[in-house]
Design an enzyme around this catalytic site. Structure first.
Site, short mmCIF file in Angstrom:
data_model
loop_
_atom_site.label_atom_id
_atom_site.label_comp_id
_atom_site.label_asym_id
_atom_site.label_seq_id
_atom_site.Cartn_x
_atom_site.Cartn_y
_atom_site.Cartn_z
CE LYS A 38 0.04 -0.08 4.92
NZ LYS A 38 -0.28 -0.83 5.67
NE ARG A 136 -5.42 0.14 11.45
CZ ARG A 136 -4.35 0.17 11.84
NH1 ARG A 136 -3.90 1.59 11.14
NH2 ARG A 136 -4.78 -0.77 10.70
CE1 TYR A 265 9.55 33.18 1.70
CE2 TYR A 265 9.94 30.61 2.04
CZ TYR A 265 10.32 31.51 1.17
OH TYR A 265 10.04 31.96 -0.16
CG MET A 313 7.19 24.61 -1.82
SD MET A 313 5.49 25.44 -2.83
CE MET A 313 4.92 26.29 -1.53
#
Ligand SMILES: *Cc1c(COP(=O)(O)O)cnc(C)c1O
Length: 373
Positions: A38, A136, A265, A313
Site C-alpha cells: 500500500k 481500529r 524565511y 518549498m
C-alpha cells in the site's frame, strides 16, 4: 521531453529481495508472506515492488484501497491481492472483474459481494477483519462468531480468512502482542476449522519479535523496505535488513557568508562566523519535511553538513564551512550512504518525531524513482 529533476530516489531491488528472503527465513517453512505494498509500496513503487517480489515467488499482496488493487492487477501482477480497507457499494463489481480478495467487517458489503457473486455465477473468498486490541477497524472478538455465521449464510460467499492487527509488536517487551494474539486466536479458532479458513495477524514487528504469532500467514510491510518498526530503539533483531531507498540531489550554488547573516524565511538561523552555505534544490514539496529546519543534516563529500534556517518549498540551505571544495553539481545524500557515513529514515524520523514509514512515503512518493541492481 520534460527535463529531469535534480532529485532522485533510488530503490535497490537487491535490498528488497534480500529483505523478503530474510523475512521468509524468520517465519516457519511454508508460512506464506503477504507483501504489504500500500501507499505505493511505502514510497518504493507499488507495482515495481510487487514485480520484484513476484519474481521471487511471492503471490500475496496487500493494499489499503480497491483502486490500488486494480492498478496492481492491471499491471499484470498475479496471485491474491487483498483489499484491507473495505470498498464502496458501487465498486463491488471490481472484485470480480479483477479477481481480488475483499476484507469485510460489515454485512452490507457481504450482501453486495453475494449479489455480484451470484450474478457472475461464481464464489468469492472473503477474509473477516477483527479488532483484537488495535482499537481500529474490525469486529470486536465477541461479535466474530455471529458475524461469521451470518456471512457464511450468504450465497456464493466463502469465509476463507480471519485477520487482525497488532498495535505494539515493535516493542518486544510489551505484553499487548501476546494478549492480542490470544484474544484473536480464541475468537476465530473454531470458526477457522469449521470453514476451512486461515488466520493472520503478524506484521513486521511480530515477525521480528514474536515468532509464535505467525499463524497461517504473515503480512510484512516496513521490514520489506529494510526497516525495523522499532526505529532508532531497535534492539538489533533486524540488523540483517537492508534499507532499499536512498535520496540524492545536487548542490545548486555555494556562497560565502559573513558572520551575523540570516538564512532563509524568518531568519531562524544567523551565521555565527564566516562560513560557506550550499543551496540545495530540495524542500518540503519533495517530502523533505519542514520540521527538519535547523535540525536535519545531509552528506556532501562524505561529510555531514547541517541544515541551516527554514526548509522552503523547493530549496534548503546547508552549512559546508567545514567541508573542502564543495562545488555546484556535487552529489548530496539526504537519505542513504555516502562514503563511510549513512543517514537512515530512522535518523530523519527521530529528528522530526516521526517514524521511518512516514519518511519513506514522503520522500518516495514525491520524487522521481530510479531502480538499481
Ligand atoms: C500496513 C499493514 C501491515 C504491515 O505493517 P508493517 O508494520 O509495515 O509490517 C500489516 N497489516 C495491515 C492490515 C496493514 O495495513
Amino acid at each position: 521531453m520534460i527535463s529531469r529533476s535534480f532529485n532522485t530516489i533510488e530503490i535497490s531491488r537487491s535490498a528488497i529481495e534480500h529483505n523478503y528472503k530474510y523475512i521468509q527465513k524468520r517465519v516457519s517453512d511454508n508460512t506464506p508472506v503477504m507483501a504489504m505494498v500500500k501507499a505505493d509500496g511505502y514510497g518504493h513503487g507499488m507495482v515495481e515492488v510487487a514485480e520484484i517480489l513476484s519474481n521471487l515467488g511471492c503471490d500475496r499482496f496487500g493494499v489499503a484501497e480497491l483502486r490500488e488493487a486494480v492498478l496492481l492487477r492491471r499491471a499484470g501482477i498475479t496471485g491474491d491481492i487483498f483489499v484491507t480497507l473495505g470498498f464502496a457499494a458501487d465498486e463491488t463489481e471490481l472484485f470480480f472483474r479483477y479477481d481480488l480478495v475483499p476484507v469485510v467487517y460489515n454485512l452490507e458489503s457481504v450482501r453486495n459481494l453475494s449479489q455480484q457473486a451470484v450474478r457472475h455465477g461464481r464464489d468469492i473468498a472473503v477474509h473477516i477483519k477483527i479488532d483484537s486490541g488495535m482499537g481500529r477497524l474490525g469486529l470486536l472478538p465477541d461479535e466474530v462468531k455471529s458475524f461469521t455465521e451470518a456471512t457464511a449464510q450468504f450465497k456464493n460467499i466463502r469465509v476463507k480468512g480471519f485477520m487482525s492487527h497488532f498495535p505494539e509488536s515493535d516493542d518486544s517487551r510489551s505484553p499487548s502482542t501476546r494478549n492480542g494474539h490470544k484474544r484473536f486466536y480464541e475468537s476465530c479458532r473454531d470458526l477457522k476449522n469449521k470453514y476451512g479458513a486461515i488466520c493472520h495477524i503478524a506484521n513486521s514487528g511480530a515477525v521480528l519479535n514474536f515468532p509464535d504469532t505467525q499463524c497461517d500467514m504473515v503480512r510484512a510491510g516496513i521490514a520489506l523496505y529494510g526497516y525495523d518498526p522499532a526505529g532508532a530503539t531497535a534492539d538489533g533483531s533486524s540488523v540483517a535488513l537492508q534499507p532499499a531507498m536512498s535520496f540524492t540531489t545536487k548542490v545548486l550554488q555555494v556562497k560565502k557568508m559573513s558572520a551575523g547573516e540570516g538564512i532563509s524565511y524568518g531568519h531562524t538561523y544567523i551565521t555565527e562566523k564566516d562560513t560557506k552555505i550550499a543551496v540545495l534544490p530540495v524542500g518540503y514539496e519533495d517530502g523533505y519535511r519542514r520540521a527538519l529546519s535547523n535540525r536535519g543534516r545531509v552528506l556532501i563529500r562524505g561529510q555531514f553538513a547541517p541544515v541551516r534556517g527554514r526548509i522552503c518549498m523547493n530549496m534548503c540551505m546547508v552549512d559546508v564551512g567545514c567541508i573542502k571544495d564543495v562545488k555546484p553539481g556535487d552529489e548530496v545524500v539526504l537519505l542513504g550512504r555516502q562514503g563511510d557515513e549513512v543517514i537512515t529514515a530512522d535518523d530523519l524520523a527521530y529528528q522530526v518525531n516521526s517514524i521511518s514509514y512516514e519518511i519513506l512515503c514522503n520522500l518516495g512518493n514525491n520524487n522521481k524513482r530510479k531502480y538499481i541492481g
